[in-house]
Enzyme design. Structure first.
Site, mmCIF file in Angstrom:
data_model
loop_
_atom_site.group_PDB
_atom_site.id
_atom_site.type_symbol
_atom_site.label_atom_id
_atom_site.label_comp_id
_atom_site.label_asym_id
_atom_site.label_seq_id
_atom_site.Cartn_x
_atom_site.Cartn_y
_atom_site.Cartn_z
ATOM 1 N N ASP A 22 68.686 -34.649 9.142
ATOM 2 C CA ASP A 22 69.962 -34.246 8.545
ATOM 3 C C ASP A 22 70.469 -35.295 7.556
ATOM 4 O O ASP A 22 70.157 -36.481 7.680
ATOM 5 C CB ASP A 22 70.990 -34.026 9.668
ATOM 6 C CG ASP A 22 72.182 -33.220 9.192
ATOM 7 O OD1 ASP A 22 72.067 -32.509 8.172
ATOM 8 O OD2 ASP A 22 73.244 -33.294 9.844
ATOM 9 N N ASN A 24 70.507 -34.805 3.932
ATOM 10 C CA ASN A 24 69.963 -34.727 2.563
ATOM 11 C C ASN A 24 71.050 -34.461 1.531
ATOM 12 O O ASN A 24 71.069 -35.070 0.453
ATOM 13 C CB ASN A 24 68.945 -33.578 2.449
ATOM 14 C CG ASN A 24 67.692 -33.830 3.247
ATOM 15 O OD1 ASN A 24 67.461 -34.950 3.685
ATOM 16 N ND2 ASN A 24 66.893 -32.793 3.439
ATOM 17 N N TRP A 27 73.306 -37.447 0.946
ATOM 18 C CA TRP A 27 72.544 -38.503 0.249
ATOM 19 C C TRP A 27 72.554 -38.233 -1.252
ATOM 20 O O TRP A 27 72.781 -39.140 -2.059
ATOM 21 C CB TRP A 27 71.113 -38.513 0.792
ATOM 22 C CG TRP A 27 70.244 -39.617 0.285
ATOM 23 C CD1 TRP A 27 70.107 -40.861 0.827
ATOM 24 C CD2 TRP A 27 69.373 -39.566 -0.856
ATOM 25 N NE1 TRP A 27 69.199 -41.595 0.094
ATOM 26 C CE2 TRP A 27 68.725 -40.833 -0.943
ATOM 27 C CE3 TRP A 27 69.058 -38.595 -1.809
ATOM 28 C CZ2 TRP A 27 67.802 -41.134 -1.937
ATOM 29 C CZ3 TRP A 27 68.142 -38.903 -2.803
ATOM 30 C CH2 TRP A 27 67.521 -40.152 -2.862
ATOM 31 N N ARG A 35 72.783 -31.152 -4.301
ATOM 32 C CA ARG A 35 72.282 -31.266 -2.920
ATOM 33 C C ARG A 35 70.756 -31.143 -2.834
ATOM 34 O O ARG A 35 70.112 -31.835 -2.045
ATOM 35 C CB ARG A 35 72.914 -30.172 -2.043
ATOM 36 C CG ARG A 35 74.409 -30.305 -1.831
ATOM 37 C CD ARG A 35 74.925 -29.115 -1.014
ATOM 38 N NE ARG A 35 74.143 -28.937 0.191
ATOM 39 C CZ ARG A 35 74.315 -29.632 1.318
ATOM 40 N NH1 ARG A 35 75.270 -30.527 1.385
ATOM 41 N NH2 ARG A 35 73.546 -29.427 2.358
ATOM 42 N N HIS A 39 67.103 -32.752 -0.753
ATOM 43 C CA HIS A 39 66.009 -32.080 -0.030
ATOM 44 C C HIS A 39 64.656 -32.528 -0.597
ATOM 45 O O HIS A 39 63.723 -32.801 0.146
ATOM 46 C CB HIS A 39 66.131 -30.554 -0.141
ATOM 47 C CG HIS A 39 67.394 -30.011 0.459
ATOM 48 N ND1 HIS A 39 67.873 -30.432 1.668
ATOM 49 C CD2 HIS A 39 68.282 -29.067 0.024
ATOM 50 C CE1 HIS A 39 69.007 -29.794 1.951
ATOM 51 N NE2 HIS A 39 69.280 -28.965 0.963
ATOM 52 N N SER A 67 67.189 -24.186 9.959
ATOM 53 C CA SER A 67 67.661 -23.518 11.178
ATOM 54 C C SER A 67 67.942 -22.044 10.913
ATOM 55 O O SER A 67 68.096 -21.633 9.761
ATOM 56 C CB SER A 67 68.934 -24.195 11.696
ATOM 57 O OG SER A 67 70.046 -23.832 10.910
ATOM 58 N N GLU A 69 70.578 -20.743 11.250
ATOM 59 C CA GLU A 69 71.923 -20.679 10.667
ATOM 60 C C GLU A 69 71.939 -21.119 9.203
ATOM 61 O O GLU A 69 72.919 -20.888 8.493
ATOM 62 C CB GLU A 69 72.888 -21.556 11.480
ATOM 63 C CG GLU A 69 73.236 -21.002 12.859
ATOM 64 C CD GLU A 69 72.094 -21.075 13.859
ATOM 65 O OE1 GLU A 69 71.272 -22.010 13.773
ATOM 66 O OE2 GLU A 69 71.998 -20.170 14.724
ATOM 67 N N TRP A 71 70.539 -19.956 6.708
ATOM 68 C CA TRP A 71 70.614 -18.847 5.735
ATOM 69 C C TRP A 71 72.031 -18.676 5.213
ATOM 70 O O TRP A 71 72.249 -18.034 4.180
ATOM 71 C CB TRP A 71 70.174 -17.531 6.373
ATOM 72 C CG TRP A 71 68.746 -17.498 6.827
ATOM 73 C CD1 TRP A 71 68.317 -17.573 8.116
ATOM 74 C CD2 TRP A 71 67.562 -17.363 6.012
ATOM 75 N NE1 TRP A 71 66.939 -17.498 8.152
ATOM 76 C CE2 TRP A 71 66.460 -17.377 6.886
ATOM 77 C CE3 TRP A 71 67.345 -17.248 4.634
ATOM 78 C CZ2 TRP A 71 65.142 -17.264 6.434
ATOM 79 C CZ3 TRP A 71 66.036 -17.143 4.188
ATOM 80 C CH2 TRP A 71 64.955 -17.147 5.079
ATOM 81 N N ARG A 73 73.816 -20.816 3.899
ATOM 82 C CA ARG A 73 74.072 -21.715 2.758
ATOM 83 C C ARG A 73 74.036 -20.949 1.436
ATOM 84 O O ARG A 73 73.532 -19.827 1.382
ATOM 85 C CB ARG A 73 73.016 -22.808 2.747
ATOM 86 C CG ARG A 73 73.166 -23.689 3.964
ATOM 87 C CD ARG A 73 72.398 -24.941 3.826
ATOM 88 N NE ARG A 73 72.705 -25.795 4.959
ATOM 89 C CZ ARG A 73 72.432 -27.073 5.025
ATOM 90 N NH1 ARG A 73 71.822 -27.664 4.011
ATOM 91 N NH2 ARG A 73 72.748 -27.786 6.085
ATOM 92 N N LEU A 133 47.468 -35.865 15.514
ATOM 93 C CA LEU A 133 48.868 -35.503 15.765
ATOM 94 C C LEU A 133 49.118 -33.997 15.615
ATOM 95 O O LEU A 133 48.661 -33.380 14.657
ATOM 96 C CB LEU A 133 49.745 -36.261 14.744
ATOM 97 C CG LEU A 133 51.239 -35.981 14.781
ATOM 98 C CD1 LEU A 133 51.906 -36.745 15.919
ATOM 99 C CD2 LEU A 133 51.905 -36.374 13.455
#
Ligand code: IPE
Ligand code: IPE
Ligand code: MG
Length: 258
Positions: A22, A24, A27, A35, A39, A67, A69, A71, A73, A133
């Site tokens: 969280d 981005n 920043w 924004r 990203h 997430s 949620e 969408w 944005r 990994l």
């Protein structure tokens, strides 16, 4: 990196680390940039985190990228995030594969474009037999969605007569979620200064240790990751036991291994 951190990194690492990436947007805003610049810059932190996790022997790294949620944005931001996701899958997969990383996308991918869904399948297939990994990218993921989706699939099995309701144990349920076969996260890190789970792995984080840092995701580096690991190594995980019981278990374990 401090001596304490170096020391913590020499201990056996957490098996599974989850990160809520969280900060981005803030920043970028601090730099008077849109924004989405944040990203794009965050991708380098993802590369670093994957490399670092592999280098200290973490078995699974689960990164929250988008997430259920998110969408909500602005359309333009969602669009850029989808393009970025597509670009990362296209450009990074060969390198990941070369480093033996096994990539898995967790979340409701059905809402993505056909093109993106195809890319996801190809990336997963290309890396499926790698032995290093396990990198889970949570995209259109929501913990509540995961629980509901699992419940619906199990309910279908009950309806079809293949499963008894009493057979639904925690283990069976876990093994039907997105993280089937992966141990629950030992450590969850959230960057960006907020102290919440934002619908991430709510089923799997029942006994996860949390580490919150004000560092914004594009600034996340080995030193911050190392501090999180050091904090984790200093904790006593009791899983409901008393501290004395845990100490006893530890001393019995070391007697057995001697
Ligand atoms: C996290 O950074 C990335 C996503 C949620 C896709 P944010 O975009 O939430 O950044 P802040 O929290 O607004 O700074
Ligand atoms: C959580 O960050 C989701 C991801 C990092 C992908 P958000 O920025 O969406 O979380 P909230 O909305 O502040 O809780
Ligand atoms: Mg945020």
């Amino acid at each position: 990196m401090t001596d304490t951190t170096e020391q913590a990194l020499s201990l056996s690492p957490p098996k599974h680390v989850a990160i809520i990436m969280d900060g981005n947007g803030r920043w970028a805003q601090q730099r008077n940039k849109p924004r989405v610049f944040g990203h794009k810059s965050g991708v380098q932190s993802v590369r670093n985190a994957v490399k670092f996790a592999g280098s200290i022997g973490i078995q699974a790294l689960t990164l929250y990228a988008f997430s259920s949620e998110n969408w909500r944005r602005p359309k333009q931001e969602v669009g850029v995030l989808m393009e970025l996701f597509m670009a990362v899958l296209t450009n990074e997969v060969k390198r990941l594969s070369k480093n033996q990383v096994r990539l898995k996308i967790i979340g409701d991918v059905s809402r993505f474009s056909d093109k993106l869904q195809l890319k996801i399948r190809q990336a997963e297939e290309l890396t499926a037999n790698n032995t290093g990994l396990l990198l889970n990218i949570a995209a259109n993921y929501g913990g509540r969605w995961d629980i509901l989706d699992t419940t619906q699939r199990l309910a279908e099995q009950v309806k079809a007569g293949r499963l008894e309701p009493s057979e639904i144990t925690e283990e069976l349920f876990s093994n039907a979620t997105c993280l089937a076969g992966v141990p629950d996260p030992d450590l969850m890190i959230r960057t960006g200064g907020d102290h919440r789970i934002s619908n991430f792995l709510i089923w799997h984080a029942a006994y996860t240790e949390f580490y919150f840092t004000d560092t914004l995701w594009p600034d996340f580096d080995d030193a911050v990751f190392g501090d999180a690991i050091a904090s984790f190594q200093g904790r006593e995980r009791r899983f409901g036991h008393t501290g004395e019981q845990v100490q006893e278990l530890v001393s019995n374990d070391s007697k057995e291994s001697n």
